[in-house]
Design a protein around this motif. Structure first.
Motif, mmCIF file in Angstrom:
data_model
loop_
_atom_site.group_PDB
_atom_site.id
_atom_site.type_symbol
_atom_site.label_atom_id
_atom_site.label_comp_id
_atom_site.label_asym_id
_atom_site.label_seq_id
_atom_site.Cartn_x
_atom_site.Cartn_y
_atom_site.Cartn_z
ATOM 1 N N ASN A 1 45.836 38.717 47.053
ATOM 2 C CA ASN A 1 44.819 39.474 46.327
ATOM 3 C C ASN A 1 44.583 40.847 46.940
ATOM 4 N N ALA A 2 44.652 40.934 48.256
ATOM 5 C CA ALA A 2 44.457 42.235 48.910
ATOM 6 C C ALA A 2 45.551 43.218 48.532
ATOM 7 N N TRP A 3 46.761 42.716 48.255
ATOM 8 C CA TRP A 3 47.866 43.607 47.883
ATOM 9 C C TRP A 3 47.852 43.925 46.385
ATOM 10 N N VAL A 4 47.559 42.925 45.565
ATOM 11 C CA VAL A 4 47.683 43.094 44.112
ATOM 12 C C VAL A 4 46.526 43.894 43.541
ATOM 13 N N PHE A 5 45.302 43.603 43.978
ATOM 14 C CA PHE A 5 44.136 44.260 43.393
ATOM 15 C C PHE A 5 43.776 45.509 44.182
ATOM 16 N N PRO A 6 43.342 46.591 43.480
ATOM 17 C CA PRO A 6 43.202 46.677 42.021
ATOM 18 C C PRO A 6 44.368 47.375 41.343
ATOM 19 N N LEU A 7 45.376 47.847 42.122
ATOM 20 C CA LEU A 7 46.404 48.713 41.539
ATOM 21 C C LEU A 7 47.520 47.951 40.845
ATOM 22 N N PHE A 8 47.825 46.736 41.289
ATOM 23 C CA PHE A 8 48.977 46.020 40.755
ATOM 24 C C PHE A 8 48.574 44.744 40.011
#
Length: 242
Positions: free
Chosen positions: A81-88
């Motif tokens: 979640n830290a990598w995906v949100f909010p840009l991906f």
């Protein structure tokens, strides 16, 4: 003696003179490859490896995000979640789009405290109108103008169901994300210093299409708009000249 003199005279009359051999250019020493090309090659290889590794990690994290729940995705949910949100953020609206049923007008106003203690509140600045102006008559509108503000508000609604208090880390993240977008845009268009901002969201339901004219056809009553005022949020101290 006469023969040698005659021979010299004959040479002069014929215009032939002994030619001197042209000097050959000195051979330059062959340049040997120094450490610089080796360094550049090493840097290039490292950059390519880093790009490939980043792309591989990105694909893996996005796959864990969209895949059905499994032990691996549940164990590393915080990192994913830290990598995906909010840009991906990923969703399935490309295959099953959810048409908008309302129109939203998002505005912002700022608060600034003068040195003498006077509190000044600005007028409302229409953020949605700025995005609409950037998209209208533009054959290639940017993703920022089309989706950034709209998706930020949608994410805020999903994580603030009851009230406007952030009750989870993701809710706090969406609140800060929306605050940064609004404060950056109002500062870019108005300038000046401010310590806090407030958002106002006016939601206007899209009326259903009128029924075909004929016997028994009744008009569709338009639904009323809803105005939502969010709390005053502080902005970062070092932003916008504060």
């Amino acid at each position: 003696m006469l023969n040698s003199t005659a021979s010299a005279a004959a040479d002069e009359s014929s215009g032939e003179f002994p030619q001197e051999s042209a000097p050959q250019p000195a051979e330059r020493p062959t340049e040997q490859s120094g450490p610089l090309p080796v360094f550049l090659q090493a840097v290039t290889s490292a950059a390519v490896f880093l790009c490939l590794a980043t792309a591989l990690v990105h694909v893996l994290l996005v796959f864990l995000h969209v895949a059905p729940p499994n032990p691996l995705s549940q164990r590393y949910a915080r990192q994913v979640n830290a990598w995906v949100f909010p840009l991906f953020e990923q969703n399935w609206r490309l295959f099953a789009p959810d048409p908008e049923s309302v129109n939203r007008k998002i505005s912002v106003r700022t608060l600034h405290t003068a040195p003498d203690g006077t509190v000044r509140v600005s007028g409302w600045f229409d953020l949605t109108a700025v995005d609409d102006a950037a998209v209208e008559h533009n054959p290639f509108p940017s993703h920022t103008a089309q989706n950034m503000l709209r998706r930020a508000w949608s994410s805020y609604l999903e994580n603030h169901v009851v009230d406007d208090q952030p009750r989870s880390p993701r809710a706090l993240m969406t609140q800060r994300y929306l605050t940064n977008i609004a404060s950056d845009r109002v500062a870019a268009h108005r300038g000046g210093s401010f310590e806090a901002i407030q958002l106002r969201v006016i939601t206007v339901p899209i009326a259903a299409p009128a029924p075909a004219s004929g016997a028994g056809a009744a008009g569709v009553a338009p639904r009323t708009a809803d105005a939502r005022y969010l709390p005053w949020w502080k902005v970062e101290v070092d932003s916008h000249g504060n």
